[in-house]
Design a protein around this motif. Structure first.
Motif, mmCIF file in Angstrom:
data_model
loop_
_atom_site.group_PDB
_atom_site.id
_atom_site.type_symbol
_atom_site.label_atom_id
_atom_site.label_comp_id
_atom_site.label_asym_id
_atom_site.label_seq_id
_atom_site.Cartn_x
_atom_site.Cartn_y
_atom_site.Cartn_z
ATOM 1 N N HIS A 186 9.067 7.897 19.468
ATOM 2 C CA HIS A 186 7.878 8.666 19.118
ATOM 3 C C HIS A 186 7.485 8.366 17.675
ATOM 4 O O HIS A 186 8.339 8.212 16.808
ATOM 5 C CB HIS A 186 8.123 10.165 19.299
ATOM 6 N N CYS A 187 6.202 8.299 17.453
ATOM 7 C CA CYS A 187 5.646 8.076 16.130
ATOM 8 C C CYS A 187 5.229 9.432 15.566
ATOM 9 O O CYS A 187 4.576 10.218 16.255
ATOM 10 C CB CYS A 187 4.438 7.150 16.233
ATOM 11 N N THR A 188 5.613 9.707 14.333
ATOM 12 C CA THR A 188 5.189 10.946 13.692
ATOM 13 C C THR A 188 4.543 10.653 12.347
ATOM 14 O O THR A 188 4.917 9.731 11.631
ATOM 15 C CB THR A 188 6.358 11.938 13.470
ATOM 16 N N GLN A 224 2.675 -2.806 13.572
ATOM 17 C CA GLN A 224 3.685 -1.869 14.089
ATOM 18 C C GLN A 224 3.113 -0.466 14.270
ATOM 19 O O GLN A 224 3.415 0.216 15.250
ATOM 20 C CB GLN A 224 4.904 -1.817 13.162
ATOM 21 N N PHE A 225 2.274 -0.034 13.345
ATOM 22 C CA PHE A 225 1.648 1.282 13.448
ATOM 23 C C PHE A 225 0.726 1.325 14.659
ATOM 24 O O PHE A 225 0.728 2.293 15.421
ATOM 25 C CB PHE A 225 0.878 1.612 12.170
ATOM 26 N N SER A 226 -0.033 0.271 14.842
ATOM 27 C CA SER A 226 -0.933 0.190 15.991
ATOM 28 C C SER A 226 -0.154 0.275 17.302
ATOM 29 O O SER A 226 -0.552 0.974 18.230
ATOM 30 C CB SER A 226 -1.737 -1.105 15.924
ATOM 31 N N LEU A 227 0.964 -0.418 17.372
ATOM 32 C CA LEU A 227 1.803 -0.357 18.567
ATOM 33 C C LEU A 227 2.412 1.035 18.747
ATOM 34 O O LEU A 227 2.490 1.547 19.860
ATOM 35 C CB LEU A 227 2.922 -1.401 18.483
ATOM 36 N N ALA A 228 2.845 1.645 17.642
ATOM 37 C CA ALA A 228 3.513 2.952 17.719
ATOM 38 C C ALA A 228 2.584 4.050 18.209
ATOM 39 O O ALA A 228 3.002 4.939 18.950
ATOM 40 C CB ALA A 228 4.092 3.326 16.350
ATOM 41 N N ILE A 229 1.325 4.015 17.808
ATOM 42 C CA ILE A 229 0.410 5.073 18.236
ATOM 43 C C ILE A 229 -0.519 4.632 19.353
ATOM 44 O O ILE A 229 -1.277 5.422 19.886
ATOM 45 C CB ILE A 229 -0.429 5.626 17.071
ATOM 46 N N THR A 272 3.531 11.705 18.746
ATOM 47 C CA THR A 272 3.095 11.159 20.028
ATOM 48 C C THR A 272 3.820 11.776 21.219
ATOM 49 O O THR A 272 3.588 11.367 22.347
ATOM 50 C CB THR A 272 3.288 9.630 20.060
ATOM 51 N N CYS A 273 4.669 12.766 21.005
ATOM 52 C CA CYS A 273 5.415 13.347 22.127
ATOM 53 C C CYS A 273 4.558 14.325 22.929
ATOM 54 O O CYS A 273 3.560 14.864 22.451
ATOM 55 C CB CYS A 273 6.688 14.037 21.643
ATOM 56 N N CYS A 274 4.991 14.544 24.149
ATOM 57 C CA CYS A 274 4.298 15.452 25.057
ATOM 58 C C CYS A 274 4.316 16.889 24.530
ATOM 59 O O CYS A 274 3.334 17.614 24.648
ATOM 60 C CB CYS A 274 4.962 15.375 26.428
ATOM 61 N N ALA A 275 5.437 17.299 23.957
ATOM 62 C CA ALA A 275 5.547 18.673 23.441
ATOM 63 C C ALA A 275 4.510 18.930 22.353
ATOM 64 O O ALA A 275 3.956 20.027 22.272
ATOM 65 C CB ALA A 275 6.951 18.928 22.907
ATOM 66 N N SER A 304 0.810 -1.222 0.000
ATOM 67 C CA SER A 304 0.000 0.000 0.000
ATOM 68 C C SER A 304 0.840 1.267 0.000
ATOM 69 O O SER A 304 0.336 2.344 -0.313
ATOM 70 C CB SER A 304 -0.937 0.017 1.214
ATOM 71 N N ARG A 305 2.128 1.161 0.384
ATOM 72 C CA ARG A 305 3.065 2.289 0.460
ATOM 73 C C ARG A 305 2.682 3.290 1.551
ATOM 74 O O ARG A 305 3.179 4.402 1.574
ATOM 75 C CB ARG A 305 3.240 2.997 -0.880
ATOM 76 N N ARG A 306 1.780 2.896 2.464
ATOM 77 C CA ARG A 306 1.484 3.746 3.613
ATOM 78 C C ARG A 306 2.760 3.879 4.430
ATOM 79 O O ARG A 306 3.609 2.990 4.404
ATOM 80 C CB ARG A 306 0.370 3.163 4.464
ATOM 81 N N GLU A 307 2.887 4.985 5.162
ATOM 82 C CA GLU A 307 4.100 5.175 5.932
ATOM 83 C C GLU A 307 3.857 5.967 7.203
ATOM 84 O O GLU A 307 2.888 6.720 7.306
ATOM 85 C CB GLU A 307 5.176 5.879 5.099
ATOM 86 N N PHE A 308 4.731 5.745 8.155
ATOM 87 C CA PHE A 308 4.837 6.583 9.340
ATOM 88 C C PHE A 308 6.311 6.596 9.711
ATOM 89 O O PHE A 308 7.109 5.823 9.180
ATOM 90 C CB PHE A 308 3.961 6.073 10.498
ATOM 91 N N PHE A 309 6.677 7.518 10.576
ATOM 92 C CA PHE A 309 8.066 7.652 10.989
ATOM 93 C C PHE A 309 8.178 7.401 12.482
ATOM 94 O O PHE A 309 7.264 7.720 13.246
ATOM 95 C CB PHE A 309 8.583 9.065 10.692
ATOM 96 N N THR A 310 9.298 6.834 12.882
ATOM 97 C CA THR A 310 9.604 6.725 14.297
ATOM 98 C C THR A 310 10.894 7.490 14.552
ATOM 99 O O THR A 310 11.801 7.518 13.710
ATOM 100 C CB THR A 310 9.760 5.268 14.760
ATOM 101 N N VAL A 311 10.936 8.124 15.712
ATOM 102 C CA VAL A 311 12.112 8.889 16.116
ATOM 103 C C VAL A 311 12.514 8.416 17.502
ATOM 104 O O VAL A 311 11.712 8.473 18.439
ATOM 105 C CB VAL A 311 11.807 10.409 16.144
ATOM 106 N N ASP A 312 13.738 7.920 17.625
ATOM 107 C CA ASP A 312 14.237 7.539 18.938
ATOM 108 C C ASP A 312 14.445 8.808 19.746
ATOM 109 O O ASP A 312 15.027 9.780 19.270
ATOM 110 C CB ASP A 312 15.554 6.776 18.825
ATOM 111 N N ALA A 313 13.962 8.799 20.971
ATOM 112 C CA ALA A 313 14.023 9.982 21.824
ATOM 113 C C ALA A 313 15.055 9.790 22.923
ATOM 114 O O ALA A 313 15.446 8.678 23.252
ATOM 115 C CB ALA A 313 12.650 10.255 22.440
ATOM 116 N N THR A 314 15.482 10.900 23.500
ATOM 117 C CA THR A 314 16.475 10.847 24.568
ATOM 118 C C THR A 314 15.932 10.154 25.810
ATOM 119 O O THR A 314 16.681 9.629 26.603
ATOM 120 C CB THR A 314 16.943 12.260 24.945
#
Length: 141
Positions: free
Chosen positions: A73-75, A126-131, A81-84, A58-68
């Motif tokens: 975080h999923c974007t 994976q998307f379900s887990l990320a968000i 998904t971050c507090c900020a 499907s070529r759907r996408e999301f990004f994950t960012v490793d945080a300090t």
């Protein structure tokens, strides 16, 4: 029609992608448009991982960012998904992007994104887990 502030941010990121470097002028623009996010985004690009998770068919996408904070975080465009993101971007009309969203845009422009291609069913899991983690877990004081 005048461009929106977010389209100006994207334009700066697109220009970064042309040279694969961030000039002083582009950095000034980003500081002007996203004053609270540039430093954190730069730190993420220096020390963390930005991963683009793509569904094979499907070529759907999301990004994950490793945080300090040892959280990932999923974007998505217009969401993190971050507090900020919750307390600054959504709650304040003058904040355009959190540092994770800006890091994703810059990492994409600079070619610093790792790509993880998954079967569509695995991507959905994976998307379900990320968000799926409640925002309250991220935003505890």
């Amino acid at each position: 029609m005048e461009p929106s502030a977010l389209s100006l941010v994207q334009s700066v990121c697109d220009n970064v992608g042309l040279t694969r470097t961030v000039s002083d002028e582009q950095l000034r623009w980003l500081h002007f448009l996203c004053p609270g996010s540039v430093g954190g985004a730069a730190e993420i690009l220096d020390h963390r991982t930005v991963t683009r998770c793509v569904a094979r068919e499907s070529r759907r996408e999301f990004f994950t960012v490793d945080a300090t904070s040892k959280r990932t975080h999923c974007t998505l465009p217009g969401f993190c998904t971050c507090c900020a993101y919750c307390y600054q971007v959504v709650a304040r009309p003058d904040a355009l992007l959190c540092k994770h969203e800006l890091a994703v845009r810059l990492a994409s422009a600079l070619g610093l994104v790792q790509v993880l291609e998954l079967e569509d069913a695995e991507w959905a899991c994976q998307f379900s887990l990320a968000i799926g983690i409640p925002m309250s877990e991220y935003c505890t004081a």
